[in-house]
Design an enzyme around this catalytic site. Sequence first.
Site, short mmCIF file in Angstrom:
data_model
loop_
_atom_site.label_atom_id
_atom_site.label_comp_id
_atom_site.label_asym_id
_atom_site.label_seq_id
_atom_site.Cartn_x
_atom_site.Cartn_y
_atom_site.Cartn_z
N CYS A 257 0.83 -1.20 0.00
CA CYS A 257 0.00 0.00 0.00
C CYS A 257 0.87 1.25 0.00
O CYS A 257 1.41 1.65 1.05
CB CYS A 257 -0.93 0.00 1.21
SG CYS A 257 -1.97 1.47 1.31
N CYS B 77 -0.60 4.04 2.20
CA CYS B 77 -0.45 3.78 3.63
C CYS B 77 0.97 4.00 4.11
O CYS B 77 1.20 4.58 5.18
CB CYS B 77 -0.85 2.34 3.95
SG CYS B 77 -2.46 1.82 3.34
N ASP B 78 1.94 3.53 3.34
CA ASP B 78 3.33 3.46 3.83
C ASP B 78 4.30 4.39 3.13
O ASP B 78 5.47 4.48 3.52
CB ASP B 78 3.85 2.02 3.69
CG ASP B 78 3.01 1.03 4.48
OD1 ASP B 78 2.48 1.42 5.53
OD2 ASP B 78 2.89 -0.13 4.04
#
Length: 319
Positions: A134, A137-138
Amino acid sequence: MKEYKSDVAVIGAGPAGLTAAIYAARAGLSVTVFDGNGTGGQMLLAHEIENYAGFKKISGMELSDAMTAQAQALGADITFSSVLSVSPNDGAFSVTSDVGVSAHRAVILATGTSRRKLSVPGEEEFIGRGVSYCAVCDGRFFTGKDVVVVGGGNTAVGDALYLSKICKSVTLIHRRDSFRADQILVERLNACENVKTIMQARVEKITGNFRVESAQILCNGKDTLPSPMILPTDGVFVAVGSVPTLPSLEAFSSLAKDQSGYLITDERCQTTIPGLYAAGDVRAKTLRQIATASADGAIAAVEASEFLVSHPKNKGTAV
């Protein structure tokens, strides 16, 4: 008379599940939505959505929040619990979740997909330490660093575009000789000065000490690149497709699936089990987008409503 937790259990709270909840609630049905991961599904991974009608640009988080609020305002009960299994129960269905067992007159499976893994040495070892599925997300953990993205579809190209804004460099590795992503995304990618593409190549191994330090690449293309090639990198973002996510359906031995495990339905989203519907990315189909998932959710909810009207003997009492 049998007591039901709700008329319809919607399993999954992505765009298909939330739309199904909205349509079922508007039809006057009581609705329980199950999702142990919270609401939003795969659309939470989208930094910017530009192809959902009515919005020139919207984030996946914003769209998820709006859908969730609408479903709840109409009376849908959203419970953040994971469904372990679904089984027939005297003309209805029993749903076993991590908080117990409940009965429902109909079920809409909107469980979506999960990211497919590369299945190469080092991948599992470095999940959370340089390997990610992701970018949204990261990505912030890799600000100013060099990263690799693996894949060639909309998700991979979108991830590379997103990461190009915060990373020092992005190398996109794709096993084919052309991208499967939309042309507009490819054009944007080609305009990024800090993005390099390696076509007809694949990651064979991910290495490092405590964190990812390099990826071993096997190149099959015409480029004059060494093969295998050791590519230094701080992170590897994997975007090579998805696999269907399903609770245990052992009791439904006749449930039709395609070779990849996706549920086969008719155009009404009806599975081979009466009263059991499949909507969104978990369904066998040619296009998986937020728009098509939402359309499936609407169809499944309307069909479930009509099914329940035609089966009054299972009406029961919602509790």
